[in-house]
Design a protein around this motif. Structure first.
Motif, PDB file in Angstrom:
ATOM      1  N   TYR A 176       0.815  -1.212   0.000  1.00 54.58           N
ATOM      2  CA  TYR A 176       0.000   0.000   0.000  1.00 54.58           C
ATOM      3  C   TYR A 176       0.855   1.271   0.000  1.00 54.58           C
ATOM      4  O   TYR A 176       0.440   2.299  -0.519  1.00 54.58           O
TER       5      TYR A 176
ATOM      6  N   ARG B 136      -9.393   2.990 -13.894  1.00 51.04           N
ATOM      7  CA  ARG B 136     -10.025   1.672 -13.886  1.00 51.04           C
ATOM      8  C   ARG B 136     -10.323   1.182 -15.288  1.00 51.04           C
ATOM      9  O   ARG B 136     -10.068   0.029 -15.615  1.00 51.04           O
TER      10      ARG B 136
ATOM     11  N   GLY C 102      -6.803  -1.588 -17.424  1.00 55.60           N
ATOM     12  CA  GLY C 102      -6.858  -3.009 -17.745  1.00 55.60           C
ATOM     13  C   GLY C 102      -6.705  -3.916 -16.538  1.00 55.60           C
ATOM     14  O   GLY C 102      -6.288  -5.059 -16.669  1.00 55.60           O
ATOM     15  N   GLY C 103      -7.033  -3.399 -15.355  1.00 56.36           N
ATOM     16  CA  GLY C 103      -6.923  -4.223 -14.152  1.00 56.36           C
ATOM     17  C   GLY C 103      -5.482  -4.511 -13.778  1.00 56.36           C
ATOM     18  O   GLY C 103      -5.203  -5.409 -12.995  1.00 56.36           O
ATOM     19  N   LYS C 104      -4.539  -3.749 -14.358  1.00 52.88           N
ATOM     20  CA  LYS C 104      -3.133  -4.002 -14.064  1.00 52.88           C
ATOM     21  C   LYS C 104      -2.517  -2.896 -13.228  1.00 52.88           C
ATOM     22  O   LYS C 104      -1.419  -3.040 -12.717  1.00 52.88           O
TER      23      LYS C 104
ATOM     24  N   PHE D  45      -2.973  -0.006 -10.107  1.00 55.33           N
ATOM     25  CA  PHE D  45      -3.798   0.268  -8.938  1.00 55.33           C
ATOM     26  C   PHE D  45      -3.365   1.568  -8.281  1.00 55.33           C
ATOM     27  O   PHE D  45      -2.183   1.807  -8.074  1.00 55.33           O
TER      28      PHE D  45
ATOM     29  N   GLU E 138      -8.474   1.687  -5.538  1.00 50.46           N
ATOM     30  CA  GLU E 138      -8.490   0.730  -4.433  1.00 50.46           C
ATOM     31  C   GLU E 138      -9.716   0.962  -3.536  1.00 50.46           C
ATOM     32  O   GLU E 138     -10.356   0.020  -3.091  1.00 50.46           O
TER      33      GLU E 138
ATOM     34  N   ASP F 214     -12.606  -0.482  -5.386  1.00 45.54           N
ATOM     35  CA  ASP F 214     -12.600  -1.952  -5.352  1.00 45.54           C
ATOM     36  C   ASP F 214     -12.990  -2.485  -3.981  1.00 45.54           C
ATOM     37  O   ASP F 214     -13.769  -3.428  -3.866  1.00 45.54           O
TER      38      ASP F 214
ATOM     39  N   THR G  86      -6.229  -7.741 -21.071  1.00 46.85           N
ATOM     40  CA  THR G  86      -6.801  -7.010 -19.955  1.00 46.85           C
ATOM     41  C   THR G  86      -7.421  -7.969 -18.945  1.00 46.85           C
ATOM     42  O   THR G  86      -7.977  -8.993 -19.313  1.00 46.85           O
ATOM     43  N   TRP G  87      -7.285  -7.597 -17.681  1.00 44.12           N
ATOM     44  CA  TRP G  87      -7.896  -8.353 -16.580  1.00 44.12           C
ATOM     45  C   TRP G  87      -9.211  -7.707 -16.183  1.00 44.12           C
ATOM     46  O   TRP G  87      -9.859  -8.122 -15.235  1.00 44.12           O
ATOM     47  N   SER G  88      -9.527  -6.602 -16.858  1.00 48.05           N
ATOM     48  CA  SER G  88     -10.725  -5.864 -16.496  1.00 48.05           C
ATOM     49  C   SER G  88     -11.375  -5.387 -17.786  1.00 48.05           C
ATOM     50  O   SER G  88     -11.279  -4.225 -18.152  1.00 48.05           O
TER      51      SER G  88
ATOM     52  N   ARG H 166      -3.328  -9.759  -7.042  1.00 49.86           N
ATOM     53  CA  ARG H 166      -2.720  -8.452  -7.245  1.00 49.86           C
ATOM     54  C   ARG H 166      -1.206  -8.543  -7.246  1.00 49.86           C
ATOM     55  O   ARG H 166      -0.539  -7.974  -8.086  1.00 49.86           O
TER      56      ARG H 166
ATOM     57  N   LEU I 264      -1.253 -10.094 -11.341  1.00 50.26           N
ATOM     58  CA  LEU I 264      -1.534  -8.887 -12.110  1.00 50.26           C
ATOM     59  C   LEU I 264      -0.302  -8.008 -12.287  1.00 50.26           C
ATOM     60  O   LEU I 264      -0.162  -7.323 -13.285  1.00 50.26           O
TER      61      LEU I 264
END
Lengths: 286, 356
Positions: free
Chosen positions: A66, A231, A235-237, A239, A244, A247, B216-218, B350, B354
């Motif tokens: 984090y 988001r 591509g979900g890669k 953060f 966060e 999510d 992509t994962w999303s 994560r 990812l």
């Protein structure tokens, strides 16, 4: 205290009541509720236990993952802010200087993207930057690359889309800031022998600083709190703190943790605002 | 600072106002009228369109006194989050969501048990779809499949196709906590000889190798659109939607039911606690569980029926997850366990998958 000033004060108070009431209901109360939520305990099924614990904060602070995320978020804010200034400044300067009779229309065009939601503009970028998008097709058509470049589903895409989304805000702030100085000063500098470069750095840039700083603050804050664009384009890669929070609140349903991160992000805002005010005061003092 | 007492007073007034508004009265479940408007929350998009046409419309013809309003939600977690946010004054009566999420809803009292007398069809539900304590049972069965674009040939027959270097940057997998990603992990974990109740390390290791292939994962807006447009070549997705889009796209998107194990996806239909019209809501739930409604939804969208008395046509049944020829290939998954591990696995994904 004279009767006159007292009644003036009452008038001021009376006029601020609706605003204060609105703020109390729409901002202070939810924030208080959120603060309370951040001290509850969330379990991994999304079940929330009403209690008073610092677990969520400890989970954040005790995990380097984090810290990296907070750092990436700060970098994103700084990077997008600097890039936005670089691309917006010439446009804003042109808009102030131009004597075209279409000036009004040009200004309207520059800020027109604000009329569309950032979700729509983000989808626009997904289409433009995708493998079959205009950018990659043009690059491949010109023979510059033989494989499409990965411009979305990564950090690059997030930066590109965010810079474009933030530009109208920056241009508006710069336009307001430019209103403060007059071109005579530049003519004076040039008549005293300064070249264009020197005139810009010694006269134009310092005088536009208040506008730049206001724009920078606005863009930084909007960037680190934006979650839709990172988001959709990430591509979900990738953060960030804001994604966060989203999510945790809507996917893992750990509301206490989401609330704790929200407060940590708020603390980050506070630091930035303090820095901004210090910088502004220093500039005004000069 | 003369403002302070005033501001404090204002805050007190505001607090009192808000507190006054949220003091809801709970509706008695037993003698509520079996009429009025009920609000049903479920998946938006294609599910919503087909559900309205093949379930809600026939229901309204049969029960003209009840009006059904459907509210779309992007996914189950979002659905539950919105119900939880409105818990003090619920505006929704019925909610359709994945069983791993509805379990959390049951535990945290977002939902209430059904009255077996009002929902007699509950007793005919397949044992795999029954939920303890008379909480909302399964309304649809579905399974994880491989979606592929027409450019892919020959048709893939194994999950291994996803790992084929040929499809580098062309694969789409919605990441955990989405249960499509979780499902693929569980399948791979079992294939490698692992037991997910102890560890999913083997599944994670496998997916780590998949990462370079993943575009992509999303997926935005979803896997089906990306495969159909050719942006992606292969994706994991749900059978029912896949079958539907295969028809809609005239073969641009195809569905491969692989010759390996897959997982079952179960949607439950749940009664919201303190629902404004519980009687009408249960009448509706009972209807959705009836053989008649189950058959109609299966014919329209290839969700397998959960009511054992439902007899859809052979042709439709063969395209569902209950295809008699395939039913041995289901990996047994305890969704309560999956829910309990949601956060742990999400963190694992994560950091391990990812990021690579």
């Amino acid at each position: 205290m004279s009767a006159k000033t007292r009644s003036a004060r009452l008038t001021v108070l009376g006029l601020t009541v609706p605003g204060l009431l609105g703020l109390a209901v729409s901002f202070v109360l939810p924030l208080a509720w959120l603060l309370r939520m951040s001290f509850n305990r969330g379990d991994s099924t999304g079940y929330i236990e009403e209690t008073f614990t610092l677990d969520s904060y400890a989970q954040f602070v005790g995990d380097s993952y984090y810290w990296d995320m907070a750092w990436e978020t700060t970098l994103l804010g700084l990077g997008v802010t600097v890039l936005t200034i670089v691309v917006s400044y010439p446009i804003a300067l042109f808009l102030v200087r131009t004597e075209s009779r279409f000036k009004g229309i040009l200004v309207a065009l520059a800020v027109a993207p604000l009329l569309t939601s950032s979700v729509v503009r983000t989808y626009g970028w997904l289409v433009l930057l995708g493998n079959q998008g205009v950018v990659n097709q043009a690059l491949m058509g010109a023979g510059l690359v033989d494989q499409p470049l990965a411009l979305i589903n990564n950090r690059i895409g997030v930066y590109i889309a965010l810079v474009e989304i933030m530009m109208p805000y920056m241009i508006l702030c710069l336009l307001a800031g430019f209103g403060r100085f007059n071109q005579e000063l530049e003519h004076a500098a040039q008549s005293l022998g300064a070249n264009r470069w020197r005139t810009f750095w010694r006269i134009v840039w310092p005088l536009s600083m208040p506008g730049v700083l206001t724009g920078a603050l606005l863009v930084f804050v909007l960037t680190i709190s934006s979650f839709v664009t990172p988001r959709l384009v990430g591509g979900g890669k990738v953060f960030y703190l804001a994604t966060e929070i989203y999510d945790q609140a809507t996917a893992t349903l750990n509301w206490p943790f989401a609330a704790a991160i929200a407060f940590i992000l708020l603390a980050l805002f506070a630091v930035v605002i303090v820095i901004y005010q210090r910088a502004l005061r220093r500039i005004e003092a000069q | 600072m003369k403002l302070k007492p005033l501001a404090g007073g204002l805050l007190a007034i505001a607090l009192a106002t808000v507190a006054g508004c949220s003091g809801s009265s709970s509706t008695p479940t037993n003698n509520a009228p079996d009429s009025g408007t009920i609000t049903v929350k479920g998946y938006s998009g294609i599910f919503e369109d087909v559900f309205k046409k093949s379930v809600i419309e026939p229901f309204q013809k049969k029960y003209p006194k009840i009006k059904v309003k459907f509210v779309g939600s992007a996914n189950s977690a979002e659905n539950l989050a919105s119900l939880r946010a409105a818990r003090n004054s619920p505006d929704t009566d019925v909610s359709i969501m994945d069983i791993s999420t509805s379990g959390t809803g049951n535990k945290s009292e977002v939902f209430q048990p059904l009255d077996p007398a009002k929902v007699p069809n509950m007793k005919d539900i397949d044992p795999r779809g029954k939920v303890e304590g008379n909480y909302g049972p399964a309304v649809t069965f579905d399974s994880l499949v491989l979606l592929y674009n027409e450019s892919v040939s020959p048709a893939p027959t194994s999950w291994n196709a996803l790992w084929d270097p040929k499809y580098k940057g062309k694969v789409v997998v919605p990441a955990q906590p989405d249960i499509q990603g979780a499902g693929l992990m569980l399948i791979e974990n079992a294939k490698a000889g692992g037991d997910y109740t102890k560890s999913v390390d083997q599944g994670v290791a496998r997916l780590k190798q998949l990462a370079p292939n993943v575009q992509t994962w999303s997926p935005q807006p979803d896997s089906y659109t990306l495969v159909q447009s050719g942006t992606a070549a292969l994706a994991v997705g749900w059978n029912a939607r896949g079958q539907y889009y295969a028809d809609e796209s005239h073969g641009k998107l195809k569905v491969a039911i692989v010759d390996e194990q897959t997982i079952f996806q179960i949607n439950t239909i749940n009664l919201v606690k303190d629902s404004p019209s519980p009687a009408a809501a249960q009448t509706f739930i009972n209807y959705t569980l009836s053989p008649e409604s189950q058959e109609s939804f299966t014919e329209a969208m290839y969700y397998a029926p959960t009511n054992t008395k439902a007899k859809p046509s052979e042709k439709a049944l063969k395209r569902t997850s209950l295809d008699p020829a395939k039913s041995a290939e289901i990996l047994q998954v305890d969704w309560t366990q999956v829910a309990a591990n949601r956060e742990k696995w999400t963190q694992l994904w994560r950091r391990e998958i990812l990021a690579s």
